[in-house]
Design a protein around this motif. Sequence first.
Motif, mmCIF file in Angstrom:
data_model
loop_
_atom_site.group_PDB
_atom_site.id
_atom_site.type_symbol
_atom_site.label_atom_id
_atom_site.label_comp_id
_atom_site.label_asym_id
_atom_site.label_seq_id
_atom_site.Cartn_x
_atom_site.Cartn_y
_atom_site.Cartn_z
ATOM 1 N N PHE A 1 0.835 -1.205 0.000
ATOM 2 C CA PHE A 1 0.000 0.000 0.000
ATOM 3 C C PHE A 1 0.871 1.256 0.000
ATOM 4 O O PHE A 1 0.527 2.247 -0.656
ATOM 5 N N GLU A 2 1.961 1.225 0.745
ATOM 6 C CA GLU A 2 2.853 2.392 0.763
ATOM 7 C C GLU A 2 3.456 2.649 -0.615
ATOM 8 O O GLU A 2 3.596 3.809 -1.033
ATOM 9 N N GLU A 3 3.817 1.596 -1.330
ATOM 10 C CA GLU A 3 4.387 1.748 -2.670
ATOM 11 C C GLU A 3 3.371 2.363 -3.635
ATOM 12 O O GLU A 3 3.692 3.268 -4.407
ATOM 13 N N LEU A 4 2.133 1.881 -3.584
ATOM 14 C CA LEU A 4 1.107 2.426 -4.471
ATOM 15 C C LEU A 4 0.754 3.862 -4.106
ATOM 16 O O LEU A 4 0.548 4.705 -4.993
ATOM 17 N N ASP A 5 0.658 4.157 -2.827
ATOM 18 C CA ASP A 5 0.371 5.529 -2.405
ATOM 19 C C ASP A 5 1.479 6.486 -2.834
ATOM 20 O O ASP A 5 1.213 7.619 -3.273
ATOM 21 N N ARG A 6 2.711 6.028 -2.718
ATOM 22 C CA ARG A 6 3.834 6.864 -3.118
ATOM 23 C C ARG A 6 3.788 7.169 -4.615
ATOM 24 O O ARG A 6 4.020 8.294 -5.051
ATOM 25 N N TRP A 7 3.449 6.168 -5.410
ATOM 26 C CA TRP A 7 3.367 6.360 -6.859
ATOM 27 C C TRP A 7 2.186 7.268 -7.228
ATOM 28 O O TRP A 7 2.312 8.168 -8.061
#
Length: 418
Positions: free
Chosen positions: A165-171
Amino acid sequence: MDVLTKIFNKAATEGVISSFPRISAMQRLSIYADDVTLFVKPLASDLQFIRQVLQIFGQASGLRVNYAKSSAILIRGNDADRRRVADMLQCQEGDFPCKYLGLQLAIRQLTHAEWQPMLDHAKYFVPAWQHGLIQRPGRLILVKSMIAAKPVHHFMVIEASDWVFEELDRWMRAFFWKGKEKVNGGQCLVTWNAICRPTDYGGLGIKCLKQQALALRVRWEWLLRTDPNRPWQGLPMATDGMAKRVFDSLVCIKVGNGSRVQFWSNIWIFGFAVIDIVPLIHGLVDTRTRNRRKVEQALDNEAWLQDINGDLSFSAHLQLLHLGRQSPWFRGIPTPTINSRGRVMPQEFTLHCLFIKDSASGWRNRPSQHAFGGAGPPQMQDLHVAGRPASHLDLGSTGQTRSAGSSFAMLHLSSRGR
């Protein structure tokens, strides 16, 4: 495809192919469009039957199996099983995780490398050179309808790690503000939490993926209890602890005939589960029984008492008595009355084993069959209810007493009736 399903159902019913425990004939076959998944034991007779049935079905319907594009995946198989499957089916050998209908199927937690293809599919849907040509309103639409929507299919059935989730939010944050893969804090005009609020609360309506994934998994808990016609009902399913806790906090269960309420794990006793009332006894019940025992079965002739394995401690007996006092369904449990001073009112119990401790000799076992009533003697009432040091402990058949200052522990307290 319905014909193929009926063929395998008939074969399983007649014992032509081996069956699986707790799995119906319908549940061993999954068909979606022209994709078929079949669970079968790697026995020579079963594999030969599967090969012949698929060949006859292909000749009759024209839907022939392309073994070059098919794969056989072993679950807990050995090398001999693997060679037998390869020789008889003559298809590719696969391994977990595998992809079926776009989902990553696995028998363990997915690794970072196994999650990466899904992340790349969600992120890189627009060529990099076009990012700067899209204005911010257009990027907002793409974030809501593309990036945030693509992984939902996976999040619905798989509990993803926080880093996903952190990776997708960052993107999504970098793409929304600058149309780039990375962005620093000074380029973000508003915090991402404010952006993810609903439009009625000042946000832009971008969904929080972690909360959305949890809400979608909670839906399975609802369907498990309200829709018995689902084909996966009855399968031994992995427990989603977070989704179950959220569901229990939102739903109040009212017991009817008890055929769909789990006795040991569901919250059905005035807002509490059995584990909340008798945690020491709950640990003596094996996991399979806890997940399968229904209230209707458990309360039939007090069958739930047979689920308890092992001896009960003194504290466990007190929890058992507390369960009987709080729950009108448990009529078979002795329920002593406690007066305002915390003493047991008249009711007879048997003390099977008493351990006495003094400063000189330490713990010593004093077996006794001393039957005592709640009306007396007072020292025995103190022993049963509280676990405080007793001033005098009557050891009954031993004919001995202990002086003040001794400590005690009591094991295996059983009822002798009302």
